[in-house]
Write an enzyme that holds these catalytic residues in place. Structure first.
Site, short mmCIF file in Angstrom:
data_model
loop_
_atom_site.label_atom_id
_atom_site.label_comp_id
_atom_site.label_asym_id
_atom_site.label_seq_id
_atom_site.Cartn_x
_atom_site.Cartn_y
_atom_site.Cartn_z
CB CYS A 92 -0.91 0.02 1.23
SG CYS A 92 -1.87 1.56 1.28
CB CYS A 95 -1.79 4.45 4.61
SG CYS A 95 -3.28 4.03 3.71
CB SER A 96 -0.55 0.26 6.53
OG SER A 96 -1.57 0.83 7.33
CB CYS A 97 -4.95 -0.56 2.35
SG CYS A 97 -5.48 1.15 2.63
FE FE Z 1 -3.36 2.05 2.93
#
Ligand code: FE
Length: 191
Positions: A92, A95-97
């Site tokens: 991602c 961000c951190s999906c």
């Molecule tokens: Fe994300």
């Protein structure tokens, strides 16, 4: 970032928008009850059941839900098929999906800036850092997750596992193999 998070939580609490007990329960659930074992079951089923496999690649969300794994992060789940000529990797960049419903909480490195930027620019270099070397002519596809669209890599079934049960096969499916920074274990790795 921690201060910001705390400030935000305080404001949401004061306004009555969140219930602290509910937040704690959510975190505990994802920490302790939902983890990569869920995804491993999905992959193992895809290895032994051609119909399920077809369904998984056609409609990941519905196929995964049929095994009892659902939730917000499984909405629009896309399964990616590793083949002898294509290796898939998930990142991602924003961000951190991450597909929480099938993999639990993301590892720290998944959220790090170097992983997020380098995976796009130099996927082979990142794989080398993880100790994975792929044939030079193998295509590497990098997929950028979003809050709406999350990916699950289905690694290739290891050789020498003919006739194995789904449960035994699931032991070969690592978290990293479902992100694409690793491969499934081979039977000799279990010994
Ligand atoms: Fe994300």
């Amino acid at each position: 970032m921690q201060l910001r998070t705390r400030a935000l939580e305080t404001i949401l609490l004061e306004k009555g928008y969140i219930e602290p007990a509910a937040i704690d329960l959510l975190i505990e659930t994802y920490e302790k009850k939902i983890g990569p074992r869920n995804g491993a079951q999905v992959v193992a089923k895809a290895w032994v059941d051609p119909k399920f496999r077809q369904w998984l690649f056609a409609d990941g969300t519905a196929a995964v839900e049929s095994l009892g794994f659902s939730g917000r992060s499984a909405n629009h789940l896309v399964a990616l098929e590793n083949t002898p000529s294509v290796h898939n990797m998930v990142v991602c960049t924003l961000c951190s999906c991450y597909p929480w419903a099938v993999l639990g909480l993301p590892p720290l490195w998944y959220k790090s800036a170097p992983y997020r930027s380098r995976t796009v620019a130099d996927p082979r270099g990142v794989l080398a850092d993880f100790g994975v070397e792929l044939p030079k002519d193998m295509e590497i596809r990098v997929w950028d997750s979003t809050a709406e669209l999350r990916y699950l890599v289905v690694p290739m079934r290891p050789a020498g596992t003919e006739g194995w049960s789904e449960d035994n096969l699931a032991d070969l499916v690592t978290r990293d193999s479902m992100i694409g920074t690793g491969l499934a274990k081979s039977p000799k790795d279990l010994k």
